[in-house]
Design a protein around this motif. Structure first.
Motif, PDB file in Angstrom:
ATOM      1  N   HIS A 179       0.815  -1.219   0.000  1.00  0.00           N
ATOM      2  CA  HIS A 179       0.000   0.000   0.000  1.00  0.00           C
ATOM      3  C   HIS A 179       0.846   1.266   0.000  1.00  0.00           C
ATOM      4  N   SER A 180       2.049   1.188   0.550  1.00  0.00           N
ATOM      5  CA  SER A 180       2.955   2.341   0.494  1.00  0.00           C
ATOM      6  C   SER A 180       3.220   2.735  -0.950  1.00  0.00           C
ATOM      7  N   ILE A 181       3.410   1.727  -1.781  1.00  0.00           N
ATOM      8  CA  ILE A 181       3.668   1.975  -3.207  1.00  0.00           C
ATOM      9  C   ILE A 181       2.380   2.320  -3.939  1.00  0.00           C
ATOM     10  N   MET A 182       1.312   1.565  -3.650  1.00  0.00           N
ATOM     11  CA  MET A 182       0.055   1.743  -4.363  1.00  0.00           C
ATOM     12  C   MET A 182      -0.548   3.127  -4.126  1.00  0.00           C
ATOM     13  N   TYR A 183      -0.601   3.558  -2.866  1.00  0.00           N
ATOM     14  CA  TYR A 183      -1.193   4.867  -2.583  1.00  0.00           C
ATOM     15  C   TYR A 183      -0.283   6.013  -3.036  1.00  0.00           C
ATOM     16  N   SER A 184       1.017   5.768  -3.090  1.00  0.00           N
ATOM     17  CA  SER A 184       1.915   6.769  -3.677  1.00  0.00           C
ATOM     18  C   SER A 184       1.573   6.970  -5.148  1.00  0.00           C
ATOM     19  N   TYR A 185       1.311   5.865  -5.831  1.00  0.00           N
ATOM     20  CA  TYR A 185       0.925   5.908  -7.243  1.00  0.00           C
ATOM     21  C   TYR A 185      -0.399   6.667  -7.406  1.00  0.00           C
ATOM     22  N   TYR A 186      -1.394   6.347  -6.555  1.00  0.00           N
ATOM     23  CA  TYR A 186      -2.688   7.033  -6.630  1.00  0.00           C
ATOM     24  C   TYR A 186      -2.553   8.522  -6.308  1.00  0.00           C
ATOM     25  N   PHE A 187      -1.669   8.833  -5.373  1.00  0.00           N
ATOM     26  CA  PHE A 187      -1.430  10.237  -5.005  1.00  0.00           C
ATOM     27  C   PHE A 187      -0.895  11.020  -6.205  1.00  0.00           C
ATOM     28  N   LEU A 188       0.085  10.442  -6.892  1.00  0.00           N
ATOM     29  CA  LEU A 188       0.652  11.109  -8.064  1.00  0.00           C
ATOM     30  C   LEU A 188      -0.370  11.205  -9.196  1.00  0.00           C
ATOM     31  N   LYS A 189      -1.178  10.172  -9.355  1.00  0.00           N
ATOM     32  CA  LYS A 189      -2.224  10.206 -10.384  1.00  0.00           C
ATOM     33  C   LYS A 189      -3.250  11.295 -10.074  1.00  0.00           C
ATOM     34  N   ALA A 190      -3.586  11.430  -8.776  1.00  0.00           N
ATOM     35  CA  ALA A 190      -4.541  12.470  -8.384  1.00  0.00           C
ATOM     36  C   ALA A 190      -3.991  13.860  -8.657  1.00  0.00           C
ATOM     37  N   LEU A 191      -2.653  13.989  -8.593  1.00  0.00           N
ATOM     38  CA  LEU A 191      -1.999  15.262  -8.919  1.00  0.00           C
ATOM     39  C   LEU A 191      -1.856  15.440 -10.429  1.00  0.00           C
ATOM     40  N   GLN A 192      -2.384  14.467 -11.187  1.00  0.00           N
ATOM     41  CA  GLN A 192      -2.356  14.470 -12.650  1.00  0.00           C
ATOM     42  C   GLN A 192      -0.935  14.340 -13.196  1.00  0.00           C
ATOM     43  N   VAL A 193      -0.104  13.625 -12.463  1.00  0.00           N
ATOM     44  CA  VAL A 193       1.237  13.287 -12.953  1.00  0.00           C
ATOM     45  C   VAL A 193       1.106  12.099 -13.898  1.00  0.00           C
ATOM     46  N   THR A 194       1.667  12.206 -15.078  1.00  0.00           N
ATOM     47  CA  THR A 194       1.592  11.127 -16.054  1.00  0.00           C
ATOM     48  C   THR A 194       2.468   9.965 -15.601  1.00  0.00           C
ATOM     49  N   MET A 195       1.851   8.789 -15.465  1.00  0.00           N
ATOM     50  CA  MET A 195       2.559   7.600 -14.996  1.00  0.00           C
ATOM     51  C   MET A 195       2.566   6.549 -16.098  1.00  0.00           C
ATOM     52  N   PRO A 196       3.704   5.947 -16.396  1.00  0.00           N
ATOM     53  CA  PRO A 196       3.742   4.896 -17.414  1.00  0.00           C
ATOM     54  C   PRO A 196       2.951   3.666 -16.987  1.00  0.00           C
ATOM     55  N   THR A 197       2.425   2.945 -17.942  1.00  0.00           N
ATOM     56  CA  THR A 197       1.614   1.761 -17.664  1.00  0.00           C
ATOM     57  C   THR A 197       2.383   0.708 -16.883  1.00  0.00           C
ATOM     58  N   VAL A 198       3.705   0.669 -17.090  1.00  0.00           N
ATOM     59  CA  VAL A 198       4.519  -0.342 -16.424  1.00  0.00           C
ATOM     60  C   VAL A 198       4.452  -0.211 -14.901  1.00  0.00           C
ATOM     61  N   VAL A 199       4.204   0.992 -14.398  1.00  0.00           N
ATOM     62  CA  VAL A 199       4.110   1.193 -12.942  1.00  0.00           C
ATOM     63  C   VAL A 199       2.874   0.497 -12.399  1.00  0.00           C
ATOM     64  N   ALA A 200       1.728   0.717 -13.043  1.00  0.00           N
ATOM     65  CA  ALA A 200       0.491   0.060 -12.615  1.00  0.00           C
ATOM     66  C   ALA A 200       0.609  -1.460 -12.739  1.00  0.00           C
ATOM     67  N   THR A 201       1.266  -1.908 -13.811  1.00  0.00           N
ATOM     68  CA  THR A 201       1.471  -3.346 -13.999  1.00  0.00           C
ATOM     69  C   THR A 201       2.316  -3.922 -12.870  1.00  0.00           C
ATOM     70  N   ALA A 202       3.378  -3.222 -12.501  1.00  0.00           N
ATOM     71  CA  ALA A 202       4.264  -3.687 -11.431  1.00  0.00           C
ATOM     72  C   ALA A 202       3.532  -3.745 -10.094  1.00  0.00           C
ATOM     73  N   ILE A 203       2.655  -2.777  -9.832  1.00  0.00           N
ATOM     74  CA  ILE A 203       1.895  -2.766  -8.581  1.00  0.00           C
ATOM     75  C   ILE A 203       0.956  -3.963  -8.507  1.00  0.00           C
ATOM     76  N   THR A 204       0.297  -4.287  -9.609  1.00  0.00           N
ATOM     77  CA  THR A 204      -0.584  -5.455  -9.638  1.00  0.00           C
ATOM     78  C   THR A 204       0.208  -6.741  -9.425  1.00  0.00           C
ATOM     79  N   LEU A 205       1.393  -6.827 -10.008  1.00  0.00           N
ATOM     80  CA  LEU A 205       2.250  -8.000  -9.795  1.00  0.00           C
ATOM     81  C   LEU A 205       2.699  -8.106  -8.340  1.00  0.00           C
ATOM     82  N   LEU A 206       2.982  -6.958  -7.718  1.00  0.00           N
ATOM     83  CA  LEU A 206       3.326  -6.952  -6.295  1.00  0.00           C
ATOM     84  C   LEU A 206       2.157  -7.452  -5.450  1.00  0.00           C
ATOM     85  N   GLN A 207       0.952  -7.065  -5.822  1.00  0.00           N
ATOM     86  CA  GLN A 207      -0.231  -7.537  -5.103  1.00  0.00           C
ATOM     87  C   GLN A 207      -0.383  -9.049  -5.243  1.00  0.00           C
TER      88      GLN A 207
END
Length: 271
Positions: A179-207
């Motif tokens: 969740h430290s990684i996942m919510y960091s990702y959501y936080f940046l997305k909420a700030l409208q920071v462009t995130m590569p798809t590989v980040v979301a993929t890596a988070i799902t693999l971590l889950q």
């Protein structure tokens, strides 16, 4: 490193106070005395999901972006703080005593900070129901996986601590780390920071890795318990843990395949 040092110096007095006064018995007593809280919370949550979805069906989506940014920031900090405390202690006990001991014996419960953050963890599972609020009001797709995960994590986390399960510390540490990684990702997305798809993929693999490890931890505890060896668990937690972690893995596998492996259809592209 400077930020971590500042955080550590700021929290040190609080940590010393907790370490001097907090015990596992306080966590276990709280969760066992209020055993009904997660069940009532889950019923109210599911009712709110149903009513909220119906209410929004005839309305335009709301943004709530500033609130979403704050929400994900708070959950990021809480998750990071919990992982910062729990992971090193659990790793130390694992390396010193071995895997089975870290899953089954009660000595790890003597760590006040682990017990304290385990309590914070189970309370945060109710707080995290708020994730669904943003999904509903922003009219993004609400998957079965989402609310099923929220409900079952809340119940098993609360119950495992009420019976002083040693494996519960594994569940908490793994979840807080991811969740430290996942919510960091959501936080940046909420700030409208462009995130590569590989980040979301890596988070799902971590889950998915988390669920495999959670199943393995529960399986070891189950084997020890069934064979009559000392292990702080019970029949209900063994059944619940294996069932829930197994279902998480299957559901997240399906989610991963649908989202990242299947070619998008014309309808999906339009959406």
């Amino acid at each position: 490193m400077a930020i971590l040092s500042i955080i550590q110096e700021t929290l040190q007095p609080l940590y010393r106070e907790i370490e001097a006064n907090y015990t596992l018995q306080q966590t276990a007593a709280f969760t066992s005395r209020l055993w009904y809280v997660p069940y009532i919370s889950c019923v109210l949550y599911l009712l709110a999901v149903y009513l909220g979805t119906r209410w929004m069906s005839t309305r335009s989506p709301y943004s709530f972006r500033p609130l979403l940014v704050l929400w994900n920031f708070v959950l990021t900090i809480v998750s990071m703080m919990g992982a910062y405390v729990m992971v090193p202690e659990l790793y130390r006990y694992f390396t010193e005593r071995g895997y089975v001991a870290s899953v089954c014996t009660s000595a790890i419960h003597l760590q006040p900070m682990l017990s304290f953050w385990s309590l914070i963890f189970v309370l945060s599972k109710i707080f995290e129901f708020g994730d669904t609020f943003f999904i509903i009001v922003r009219k993004t797709p609400l998957r079965f996986l989402h609310w099923y995960h929220h409900v079952t994590v809340c119940i098993i986390s609360w119950y495992s601590l009420s019976i002083k399960s040693t494996a519960a510390h594994w569940y908490c540490a793994m979840n807080l780390s991811v969740h430290s990684i996942m919510y960091s990702y959501y936080f940046l997305k909420a700030l409208q920071v462009t995130m590569p798809t590989v980040v979301a993929t890596a988070i799902t693999l971590l889950q998915l890795l988390q669920f495999v490890l959670g199943f393995a931890v529960t399986l070891v505890a189950t084997q020890q318990y069934v064979s009559g060896e000392p292990c702080f668990t019970d029949t209900w937690l063994c059944i619940l843990g294996l069932t829930i972690y197994g279902s998480y893995f299957l559901l997240f596998c399906k989610f991963f395949c649908d989202k990242y492996l299947k070619k998008p259809t014309k309808k999906t592209k339009e959406q």
